[in-house]
Motif scaffolding. Structure first.
Motif, mmCIF file in Angstrom:
data_model
loop_
_atom_site.group_PDB
_atom_site.id
_atom_site.type_symbol
_atom_site.label_atom_id
_atom_site.label_comp_id
_atom_site.label_asym_id
_atom_site.label_seq_id
_atom_site.Cartn_x
_atom_site.Cartn_y
_atom_site.Cartn_z
ATOM 1 N N LEU A 29 0.826 -1.202 0.000
ATOM 2 C CA LEU A 29 0.000 0.000 0.000
ATOM 3 C C LEU A 29 0.864 1.257 0.000
ATOM 4 C CD1 LEU A 29 -2.795 -0.972 2.570
ATOM 5 C CD2 LEU A 29 -3.036 -0.799 0.088
ATOM 6 N N ILE A 30 1.878 1.280 0.851
ATOM 7 C CA ILE A 30 2.732 2.466 0.956
ATOM 8 C C ILE A 30 3.471 2.736 -0.340
ATOM 9 C CG2 ILE A 30 4.850 3.334 2.037
ATOM 10 C CD1 ILE A 30 3.840 2.076 4.663
ATOM 11 N N TRP A 34 -0.278 4.119 -2.350
ATOM 12 C CA TRP A 34 -0.176 5.504 -1.880
ATOM 13 C C TRP A 34 1.039 6.213 -2.456
ATOM 14 C CZ3 TRP A 34 -0.920 3.207 3.627
ATOM 15 C CH2 TRP A 34 -2.258 2.788 3.766
ATOM 16 N N LYS A 35 2.002 5.442 -2.965
ATOM 17 C CA LYS A 35 3.191 5.989 -3.633
ATOM 18 C C LYS A 35 3.912 7.030 -2.763
ATOM 19 C CE LYS A 35 1.697 5.135 -8.404
ATOM 20 N NZ LYS A 35 0.605 4.216 -8.076
ATOM 21 N N ILE A 36 4.184 6.655 -1.528
ATOM 22 C CA ILE A 36 4.882 7.544 -0.605
ATOM 23 C C ILE A 36 6.387 7.329 -0.766
ATOM 24 C CG2 ILE A 36 5.231 8.161 1.815
ATOM 25 C CD1 ILE A 36 2.376 7.151 2.350
ATOM 26 N N LEU A 108 -0.367 12.883 6.387
ATOM 27 C CA LEU A 108 -1.320 11.782 6.558
ATOM 28 C C LEU A 108 -2.022 11.917 7.893
ATOM 29 C CD1 LEU A 108 0.927 8.686 5.614
ATOM 30 C CD2 LEU A 108 -0.513 10.017 4.063
ATOM 31 N N LYS A 137 -3.341 12.816 2.638
ATOM 32 C CA LYS A 137 -4.315 11.729 2.652
ATOM 33 C C LYS A 137 -4.902 11.508 4.045
ATOM 34 C CE LYS A 137 -2.382 9.025 -1.167
ATOM 35 N NZ LYS A 137 -3.448 9.452 -2.086
ATOM 36 N N ILE A 139 -6.569 8.273 6.038
ATOM 37 C CA ILE A 139 -6.592 6.806 5.916
ATOM 38 C C ILE A 139 -7.232 6.237 7.179
ATOM 39 C CG2 ILE A 139 -5.227 4.715 5.563
ATOM 40 C CD1 ILE A 139 -2.964 6.537 4.480
ATOM 41 N N ASP A 200 -10.339 10.825 -5.098
ATOM 42 C CA ASP A 200 -9.600 9.582 -5.360
ATOM 43 C C ASP A 200 -9.821 8.566 -4.244
ATOM 44 O OD1 ASP A 200 -8.480 10.941 -7.575
ATOM 45 O OD2 ASP A 200 -6.889 11.738 -6.317
ATOM 46 N N PHE A 281 -9.212 5.203 2.051
ATOM 47 C CA PHE A 281 -8.335 6.367 1.962
ATOM 48 C C PHE A 281 -8.812 7.310 0.868
ATOM 49 C CE2 PHE A 281 -6.605 2.707 -0.221
ATOM 50 C CZ PHE A 281 -6.295 3.155 -1.497
ATOM 51 N N THR A 283 -7.870 11.600 -0.798
ATOM 52 C CA THR A 283 -6.938 12.726 -0.860
ATOM 53 C C THR A 283 -7.666 14.037 -0.635
ATOM 54 O OG1 THR A 283 -5.575 11.484 -2.426
ATOM 55 C CG2 THR A 283 -5.194 13.861 -2.291
#
Length: 296
Positions: A29-30, A34-36, A108, A137, A139, A200, A281, A283
């Motif tokens: 997920l990260i 979520w592309k963190i 977050l 975000k 979550i 999103d 989650f 945005t």
């Protein structure tokens, strides 16, 4: 002032936390969802002993910060003790997260198993949204109780004899109308997020399936986390259910089911359980006015 209930449930919270997630799914997920890819600041509403910090910080980019808020003095002290020797940037606050205010300070805002206990979860969500920077975000890791109850298997047992789903669903629905607290909130949150203006919006389901098989050197930790307490004194248990709207017949059946389950699920009973935690989650997008312009 009454003692804070969750301050007396630390060991239960620590045991049950192991049932919900595989760390590789959180990492997925990260990194992929979520592309963190840079350090982030996180605020955890109702952090307990810092469970989400323990899950997220080892996977997040180095330099990420975690701020946990909880009303439980014992919980916060326990969290501080856990993190004292860990190499993470953390801060823990004893406070009511429904009165404390943050304004666009975090990347977050997260919560875990908190909104289901709120009489007004939308108010809590609004505070979480307000705490997040533009394009940050929100979550929420929250359960869907009837789904949880449907996701047990006890080897050699007819599940309907120990978990009567129909009357439990009715009980949860009545509790929501009576108290505002919703144990089935997990599957409703995508709609709530959307209605509060988050963009999103997605919802994922944790892939953790717990397996306890005593014939294959079963993990005693899994058994301890899954085992069920005896419902206790019959008349008190039934009185509580009658007050919550069950009929006498239903209350008696529920008592027998929970008593039977506490007796048949022993260290020699194989079982599986998929908690199926819902992870919702979205945005935060706020209108950013150009310099010198004014709202319409």
């Amino acid at each position: 002032m009454e003692p804070y209930y969750w301050d007396s449930q630390i060991e239960y919270l620590k045991k049950s936390a192991a049932l919900y997630y595989n760390d590789d799914y959180i990492e997925f997920l990260i990194n992929r969802v979520w592309k963190i890819d840079r350090p982030v600041r996180i605020v955890d509403f109702g952090c307990g002993f810092g469970h989400l910090g323990l899950r997220l910080l080892p996977i997040l980019p180095l330099g990420s910060e975690y701020i946990g808020i909880d009303a439980g003095i014992n919980l916060i002290e326990h969290a501080r003790e856990i993190f004292r020797s860990l190499p993470y940037h953390t801060e823990f606050l004893v406070a009511d997260f429904n009165t404390i205010s943050f304004e666009e300070e975090f990347d977050l805002a997260v919560c875990h198993g908190v909104l289901l206990h709120m009489e007004d979860p939308m108010s809590t969500l609004k505070r979480m949204i307000a705490s997040v920077k533009n394009e940050g975000k929100v979550i929420a890791f929250e359960p869907h109780w009837i789904g949880n109850n449907a996701s047990f298997h006890f080897d050699g047992v007819d599940q309907s004899t120990v978990i009567p789903l129909g009357q439990l669903q009715e009980l949860f629905e009545r509790d929501l109308k009576r108290t505002g607290k919703d144990g089935n909130i997990g599957l409703k949150l995508p709609l709530y997020f959307s209605r509060l203006g988050l963009r999103d919006v997605q919802c994922r389901v944790s892939d953790k399936v717990n397996i306890y098989d005593p014939t294959a050197a079963g993990d005693a930790g899994v058994y301890e986390a899954m085992k069920f307490s005896n419902p206790g004194e019959r008349s008190t248990f039934i009185k509580n259910l009658l007050e919550r709207g069950m009929s006498m017949e239903q209350a008696n059946r529920q008592y027998e089911c929970e008593k039977t389950l506490s007796e048949i699920f022993t260290p020699s009973t194989a079982a599986t359980y998929a908690a199926g935690m819902k992870i919702t989650f979205g945005t935060v997008y706020r209108m950013i006015l150009a310099e010198g312009s004014s709202p319409a």
